[in-house]
Scaffold this motif. Structure first.
Motif, short mmCIF file in Angstrom:
data_model
loop_
_atom_site.label_atom_id
_atom_site.label_comp_id
_atom_site.label_asym_id
_atom_site.label_seq_id
_atom_site.Cartn_x
_atom_site.Cartn_y
_atom_site.Cartn_z
N MET A 1 52.41 40.55 39.43
CA MET A 1 53.13 39.75 38.44
C MET A 1 54.23 38.91 39.08
SD MET A 1 53.68 42.43 35.30
CE MET A 1 52.35 43.48 34.70
N MET A 2 54.76 39.37 40.25
CA MET A 2 55.86 38.68 40.90
C MET A 2 55.40 37.54 41.80
SD MET A 2 58.45 40.33 39.69
CE MET A 2 59.78 39.80 40.75
N THR A 3 54.10 37.41 42.01
CA THR A 3 53.60 36.35 42.87
C THR A 3 53.54 35.04 42.12
OG1 THR A 3 51.29 36.82 42.34
CG2 THR A 3 52.25 38.01 44.20
N SER A 4 53.47 33.93 42.86
CA SER A 4 53.46 32.61 42.24
C SER A 4 52.16 32.32 41.49
CB SER A 4 53.69 31.53 43.31
OG SER A 4 52.69 31.60 44.31
N ASP A 5 51.08 32.96 41.90
CA ASP A 5 49.79 32.77 41.24
C ASP A 5 49.17 34.13 40.94
OD1 ASP A 5 47.50 31.64 40.21
OD2 ASP A 5 46.57 31.28 42.17
N PRO A 6 49.67 34.84 39.93
CA PRO A 6 49.23 36.22 39.67
C PRO A 6 47.77 36.30 39.27
CG PRO A 6 50.59 35.42 37.87
CD PRO A 6 50.68 34.39 38.94
N ASN A 7 47.13 37.36 39.76
CA ASN A 7 45.73 37.62 39.40
C ASN A 7 45.73 38.49 38.15
OD1 ASN A 7 43.10 38.77 39.23
ND2 ASN A 7 42.75 38.33 41.39
N ASN A 8 45.59 37.84 36.99
CA ASN A 8 45.70 38.57 35.72
C ASN A 8 44.61 39.62 35.54
OD1 ASN A 8 47.95 37.06 35.08
ND2 ASN A 8 46.83 35.61 33.79
N ARG A 9 43.44 39.34 36.07
CA ARG A 9 42.34 40.30 35.93
C ARG A 9 42.67 41.60 36.64
NH1 ARG A 9 38.33 42.06 38.94
NH2 ARG A 9 38.86 40.61 40.62
#
Length: 294
Positions: A245-253
């Motif tokens: 969640m803290m990354t710039s491009d979160p992997n929602n899956r």
């Protein structure tokens, strides 16, 4: 059942003939014929041959007899001597076993042997042996820096010439990194913990994601095949979701998958986080604007 040739070798070995002792040790070491493969019995006869000044015997011990067998000896210090000789003969892995025997299994070795064991351990680590790299990191204090639930106990204090506390800790982290890249799971766990405590989420994910993927494979599959995660694994799943969640491009899956697996495993923190995720709310109760995959 031993054949006639092997019976003759056994008799000659029992009568104290060094070459027969060496030959019998080899047969038990590699198996074949009428004798079974037995590292413990091989060590017994190779030690006899080594005591009769057969260099091939201690080189075979250092090359093929694992630590798990050597540590069962009634006299580990005597066995360590043969690994020391094998290490001096150029067998790097013998240095690792020597270090394990002296530094972790034997507390009555003198200072000179302990110092040589540390030098042998460093040489084995520099030769690229992940097990040696991880043990060296432990001896340099990595486990005193990070304590993990269910982790290995703190190692005996070790040091290298000219290393201060800061330099020693940096060296410990470097060796742990090499061991982790070599596949030592405990090293990966420790480095992930270090990164989490320093809020370095990208580095945390670098070390933790491979571990988490294996946990999710075991614990997040079909209910009939699912294995129960322990508390550490549930915590790691939740942390990976938070870090993503803290990354710039979160992997929602992945975020949803890890939260769901941890929540279903019984983690109350993950259950709360998963509920907020489903409701598209953050930890403060504010509405999240981004969409998440299902």
């Amino acid at each position: 059942m031993a054949n006639r040739e092997e019976l003759l070798i056994i008799r000659a070995a029992r009568s104290g003939k060094p070459l027969a002792q060496l030959g019998l040790g080899k047969r038990y070491l590699f198996g074949g014929g009428g004798l079974p493969n037995s590292h413990a019995t091989a060590l017994h006869w190779l030690e006899k041959a080594a005591e009769n000044n057969q260099p091939d015997a201690w080189m075979l011990i250092g090359t093929y007899i694992p630590f798990e067998v050597a540590q069962q000896s009634s006299d580990p210090l005597r066995v360590a001597f043969w690994y020391e000789r094998a290490f001096d003969g150029g067998i790097a892995k013998a240095g690792l076993v020597l270090a394990k025997l002296v530094l972790t299994s034997w507390n009555r070795a003198d200072a000179s042997l302990r110092q040589k064991s540390m030098r042998a351990l460093q040489a084995a680590a520099e030769a690229g042996l992940p097990g040696a790299q991880w043990l060296l990191a432990q001896q340099l204090g990595i486990m005193e820096h990070v304590k993990l639930p269910g982790s290995l106990p703190g190692s005996l204090p070790g040091s290298l010439p000219g290393s201060g506390k800061t330099g020693q800790l940096n060296a410990a982290i470097e060796w742990a990194s090499r061991a982790a890249k070599g596949g030592v799971v405990e090293a990966q766990r420790v480095l992930a913990e270090c990164a989490w405590r320093s809020s370095d989420y990208l580095k945390f994910l670098f070390w933790a994601l491979p571990l988490t993927q294996e946990i999710e494979r075991r614990c997040g599959g079909h209910s009939a095949r699912r294995q129960i995660c322990n508390n550490y694994e549930l915590n790691l799943l939740g942390r990976c979701a938070q870090a993503l969640m803290m990354t710039s491009d979160p992997n929602n899956r992945l975020i949803e998958k890890y939260l769901r697996t941890a929540a279903e495993g019984g983690s109350s923190a993950a259950q709360m986080a998963y509920g907020l995720w489903i409701a598209r709310m953050d930890a403060n109760g504010a509405r999240r604007s981004e969409e998440h995959t299902s």
